[in-house]
Design a protein around this motif. Sequence first.
Motif, PDB file in Angstrom:
ATOM      1  N   LEU A  74       0.844  -1.188   0.000  1.00  0.00           N
ATOM      2  CA  LEU A  74       0.000   0.000   0.000  1.00  0.00           C
ATOM      3  C   LEU A  74       0.884   1.245   0.000  1.00  0.00           C
ATOM      4  CD1 LEU A  74      -3.135   0.391   0.164  1.00  0.00           C
ATOM      5  CD2 LEU A  74      -2.794   0.926   2.579  1.00  0.00           C
ATOM      6  N   ILE A  75       0.537   2.207  -0.858  1.00  0.00           N
ATOM      7  CA  ILE A  75       1.285   3.462  -0.958  1.00  0.00           C
ATOM      8  C   ILE A  75       0.324   4.625  -0.757  1.00  0.00           C
ATOM      9  CG2 ILE A  75       2.612   4.947  -2.505  1.00  0.00           C
ATOM     10  CD1 ILE A  75       3.754   2.466  -3.804  1.00  0.00           C
ATOM     11  N   TYR A  76       0.753   5.607   0.020  1.00  0.00           N
ATOM     12  CA  TYR A  76      -0.110   6.745   0.298  1.00  0.00           C
ATOM     13  C   TYR A  76       0.726   7.934   0.770  1.00  0.00           C
ATOM     14  CZ  TYR A  76       0.662   4.967   5.021  1.00  0.00           C
ATOM     15  OH  TYR A  76       1.257   4.518   6.173  1.00  0.00           O
ATOM     16  N   LYS A  77       0.103   9.106   0.768  1.00  0.00           N
ATOM     17  CA  LYS A  77       0.694  10.291   1.380  1.00  0.00           C
ATOM     18  C   LYS A  77      -0.019  10.555   2.697  1.00  0.00           C
ATOM     19  CE  LYS A  77       2.087  13.850  -0.961  1.00  0.00           C
ATOM     20  NZ  LYS A  77       2.169  15.038  -1.852  1.00  0.00           N
ATOM     21  N   ASP A  78       0.654  11.245   3.581  1.00  0.00           N
ATOM     22  CA  ASP A  78       0.092  11.526   4.900  1.00  0.00           C
ATOM     23  C   ASP A  78      -0.833  12.741   4.833  1.00  0.00           C
ATOM     24  OD1 ASP A  78      -0.438  11.368   7.573  1.00  0.00           O
ATOM     25  OD2 ASP A  78       1.437  12.324   8.211  1.00  0.00           O
ATOM     26  N   ASP A  79      -1.947  12.562   4.095  1.00  0.00           N
ATOM     27  CA  ASP A  79      -2.971  13.587   4.032  1.00  0.00           C
ATOM     28  C   ASP A  79      -4.324  12.891   3.909  1.00  0.00           C
ATOM     29  OD1 ASP A  79      -3.439  12.890   1.328  1.00  0.00           O
ATOM     30  OD2 ASP A  79      -1.983  14.361   0.620  1.00  0.00           O
ATOM     31  N   THR A  80      -5.355  13.637   3.639  1.00  0.00           N
ATOM     32  CA  THR A  80      -6.705  13.039   3.603  1.00  0.00           C
ATOM     33  C   THR A  80      -7.366  13.136   2.239  1.00  0.00           C
ATOM     34  OG1 THR A  80      -7.679  15.138   4.339  1.00  0.00           O
ATOM     35  CG2 THR A  80      -7.092  13.529   6.045  1.00  0.00           C
ATOM     36  N   THR A  81      -6.619  13.563   1.209  1.00  0.00           N
ATOM     37  CA  THR A  81      -7.243  13.759  -0.096  1.00  0.00           C
ATOM     38  C   THR A  81      -6.547  13.051  -1.256  1.00  0.00           C
ATOM     39  OG1 THR A  81      -5.989  15.823  -0.397  1.00  0.00           O
ATOM     40  CG2 THR A  81      -8.195  16.009   0.581  1.00  0.00           C
ATOM     41  N   SER A  82      -5.250  12.800  -1.141  1.00  0.00           N
ATOM     42  CA  SER A  82      -4.508  12.234  -2.273  1.00  0.00           C
ATOM     43  C   SER A  82      -4.873  10.768  -2.494  1.00  0.00           C
ATOM     44  CB  SER A  82      -3.000  12.366  -2.032  1.00  0.00           C
ATOM     45  OG  SER A  82      -2.621  11.636  -0.885  1.00  0.00           O
ATOM     46  N   PRO A  83      -4.603  10.249  -3.705  1.00  0.00           N
ATOM     47  CA  PRO A  83      -4.944   8.855  -3.990  1.00  0.00           C
ATOM     48  C   PRO A  83      -4.185   7.858  -3.112  1.00  0.00           C
ATOM     49  CG  PRO A  83      -4.498  10.073  -6.017  1.00  0.00           C
ATOM     50  CD  PRO A  83      -4.068  10.945  -4.880  1.00  0.00           C
TER      51      PRO A  83
ATOM     52  N   ILE B  26     -30.510  -2.466  -5.868  1.00  0.00           N
ATOM     53  CA  ILE B  26     -30.838  -3.764  -5.272  1.00  0.00           C
ATOM     54  C   ILE B  26     -29.893  -4.082  -4.115  1.00  0.00           C
ATOM     55  CG2 ILE B  26     -30.817  -6.261  -5.680  1.00  0.00           C
ATOM     56  CD1 ILE B  26     -31.793  -5.674  -8.518  1.00  0.00           C
ATOM     57  N   TYR B  27     -28.612  -3.842  -4.319  1.00  0.00           N
ATOM     58  CA  TYR B  27     -27.620  -4.221  -3.303  1.00  0.00           C
ATOM     59  C   TYR B  27     -27.339  -3.115  -2.297  1.00  0.00           C
ATOM     60  CZ  TYR B  27     -26.860  -8.115  -6.473  1.00  0.00           C
ATOM     61  OH  TYR B  27     -27.040  -9.215  -7.266  1.00  0.00           O
ATOM     62  N   ASN B  28     -27.831  -1.903  -2.561  1.00  0.00           N
ATOM     63  CA  ASN B  28     -27.666  -0.790  -1.629  1.00  0.00           C
ATOM     64  C   ASN B  28     -26.205  -0.662  -1.178  1.00  0.00           C
ATOM     65  OD1 ASN B  28     -28.261   1.372   0.033  1.00  0.00           O
ATOM     66  ND2 ASN B  28     -28.933   0.080   1.741  1.00  0.00           N
ATOM     67  N   LEU B  29     -25.340  -0.452  -2.146  1.00  0.00           N
ATOM     68  CA  LEU B  29     -23.908  -0.400  -1.873  1.00  0.00           C
ATOM     69  C   LEU B  29     -23.502   0.953  -1.305  1.00  0.00           C
ATOM     70  CD1 LEU B  29     -22.709  -2.077  -5.195  1.00  0.00           C
ATOM     71  CD2 LEU B  29     -23.027  -3.173  -2.974  1.00  0.00           C
ATOM     72  N   GLN B  30     -22.715   0.925  -0.241  1.00  0.00           N
ATOM     73  CA  GLN B  30     -22.229   2.139   0.406  1.00  0.00           C
ATOM     74  C   GLN B  30     -20.699   2.163   0.310  1.00  0.00           C
ATOM     75  OE1 GLN B  30     -24.577   4.286   1.547  1.00  0.00           O
ATOM     76  NE2 GLN B  30     -26.076   2.769   0.839  1.00  0.00           N
ATOM     77  N   TYR B  31     -20.183   3.249  -0.264  1.00  0.00           N
ATOM     78  CA  TYR B  31     -18.736   3.314  -0.501  1.00  0.00           C
ATOM     79  C   TYR B  31     -18.256   4.759  -0.405  1.00  0.00           C
ATOM     80  CZ  TYR B  31     -14.312   3.033  -3.121  1.00  0.00           C
ATOM     81  OH  TYR B  31     -12.992   3.127  -3.514  1.00  0.00           O
ATOM     82  N   ASP B  32     -17.236   5.005   0.400  1.00  0.00           N
ATOM     83  CA  ASP B  32     -16.663   6.335   0.557  1.00  0.00           C
ATOM     84  C   ASP B  32     -15.625   6.557  -0.541  1.00  0.00           C
ATOM     85  OD1 ASP B  32     -15.418   8.671   1.249  1.00  0.00           O
ATOM     86  OD2 ASP B  32     -14.915   8.090   3.294  1.00  0.00           O
ATOM     87  N   ASN B  33     -16.012   7.279  -1.583  1.00  0.00           N
ATOM     88  CA  ASN B  33     -15.091   7.505  -2.692  1.00  0.00           C
ATOM     89  C   ASN B  33     -14.445   8.892  -2.644  1.00  0.00           C
ATOM     90  OD1 ASN B  33     -17.303   9.024  -3.349  1.00  0.00           O
ATOM     91  ND2 ASN B  33     -17.398   8.383  -5.498  1.00  0.00           N
ATOM     92  N   SER B  34     -14.333   9.449  -1.435  1.00  0.00           N
ATOM     93  CA  SER B  34     -13.727  10.771  -1.290  1.00  0.00           C
ATOM     94  C   SER B  34     -12.218  10.741  -1.509  1.00  0.00           C
ATOM     95  CB  SER B  34     -14.038  11.345   0.098  1.00  0.00           C
ATOM     96  OG  SER B  34     -13.505  10.512   1.120  1.00  0.00           O
ATOM     97  N   ARG B  35     -11.649   9.538  -1.474  1.00  0.00           N
ATOM     98  CA  ARG B  35     -10.220   9.393  -1.730  1.00  0.00           C
ATOM     99  C   ARG B  35     -10.035   8.242  -2.717  1.00  0.00           C
ATOM    100  NH1 ARG B  35      -5.568   9.449   3.027  1.00  0.00           N
ATOM    101  NH2 ARG B  35      -3.765   9.644   1.612  1.00  0.00           N
ATOM    102  N   ARG B  36      -9.491   8.514  -3.859  1.00  0.00           N
ATOM    103  CA  ARG B  36      -9.386   7.511  -4.916  1.00  0.00           C
ATOM    104  C   ARG B  36      -8.457   6.370  -4.510  1.00  0.00           C
ATOM    105  NH1 ARG B  36      -6.460   8.130 -10.798  1.00  0.00           N
ATOM    106  NH2 ARG B  36      -7.088   6.098 -11.633  1.00  0.00           N
ATOM    107  N   VAL B  37      -8.887   5.145  -4.787  1.00  0.00           N
ATOM    108  CA  VAL B  37      -8.056   3.961  -4.583  1.00  0.00           C
ATOM    109  C   VAL B  37      -7.669   3.423  -5.950  1.00  0.00           C
ATOM    110  CG1 VAL B  37      -7.898   1.633  -3.627  1.00  0.00           C
ATOM    111  CG2 VAL B  37      -9.176   3.408  -2.394  1.00  0.00           C
ATOM    112  N   ILE B  38      -6.371   3.419  -6.245  1.00  0.00           N
ATOM    113  CA  ILE B  38      -5.856   2.914  -7.520  1.00  0.00           C
ATOM    114  C   ILE B  38      -5.417   1.472  -7.321  1.00  0.00           C
ATOM    115  CG2 ILE B  38      -4.058   3.186  -9.267  1.00  0.00           C
ATOM    116  CD1 ILE B  38      -4.046   6.201  -8.560  1.00  0.00           C
ATOM    117  N   MET B  39      -6.000   0.567  -8.096  1.00  0.00           N
ATOM    118  CA  MET B  39      -5.698  -0.854  -7.963  1.00  0.00           C
ATOM    119  C   MET B  39      -4.659  -1.278  -8.992  1.00  0.00           C
ATOM    120  SD  MET B  39      -6.884  -2.656  -5.522  1.00  0.00           S
ATOM    121  CE  MET B  39      -6.186  -4.096  -6.316  1.00  0.00           C
TER     122      MET B  39
END
Length: 267
Positions: A146-155, A199-212
């Motif tokens: 897992l790679i990330y920056k120490d913030d709350t908005t970057s991918p 139908i599935y009522n999916l809940q997902y927080d997409n405020s921060r992009r996850v690159i797979m």
Amino acid sequence: MGYIEENQKVIRKLNSYEYFQPTIGIYNQRLSAMIRNGLTEEEATRQILDYLKDILRDSQQMVEDIIQRKIASEDIKDASQARKSVAGSNFQRLVAYGIIRNILVGNITKEIIVNVGYRNHPLLDKYASISVGSSEDTQKPDSDVLIYKDDTTSPIVNFSCKTSLRERAGQTYKWKLLVDLATCTCPYILESENCPKNIYNLQYDNSRRVIMNFVTADLYNEVNQPQINGMFNFFDNAYITKPNNEFNNNSIICFSNIINNLNEIYD
């Protein structure tokens, strides 16, 4: 703690793993040879990412010696299971190790942090968990590095690492399909109660992009088989730890490309 210190901390942790120490030794030997042959340290540290498969293979006998010693001392019981487990773990660690070395040498210029060997990372819990309906059922992707920056908005950049293409990434396939449904903006969603998103009522927080991302050592030379191309559609990027003269598939690229990609993602 700054990002350099965080990554150095991971390097120290990786150096402490007995099974991984032979692999680090081979990595450093090959890196030194590349530099002796005329590459700069920066060039060699980037280029070596395309030879991680060879490094994994070249350290195999020394890892086997450790396994046999542990069998003899009865520290472990099943050599076959140990080989499989260690090969997978060592490849994940080698992917993380190679990326961090490129951060420390200055090839990756962004202030990113690399993690490997976690069980449940809080970033995945918050930004990559999909809730299905009103139940407690949540789906998360396969995650090895897992790679990330120490913030709350970057991918957030997530890696599924496989030594071969025989290891199917079914967990990630399912997650990616659910993410596509959960983030779908089709104008007909509100008009149809039969839409799968409703139908599935999916809940997902997409405020921060996850690159797979997917990265493979392709130990059994399967990447040229046309029937495996479909699996790459479930990832934003697919990488192979071999030089480009060892494979012929436009759906996957050499792992050294991760350097430019990370610099662009976090630009």
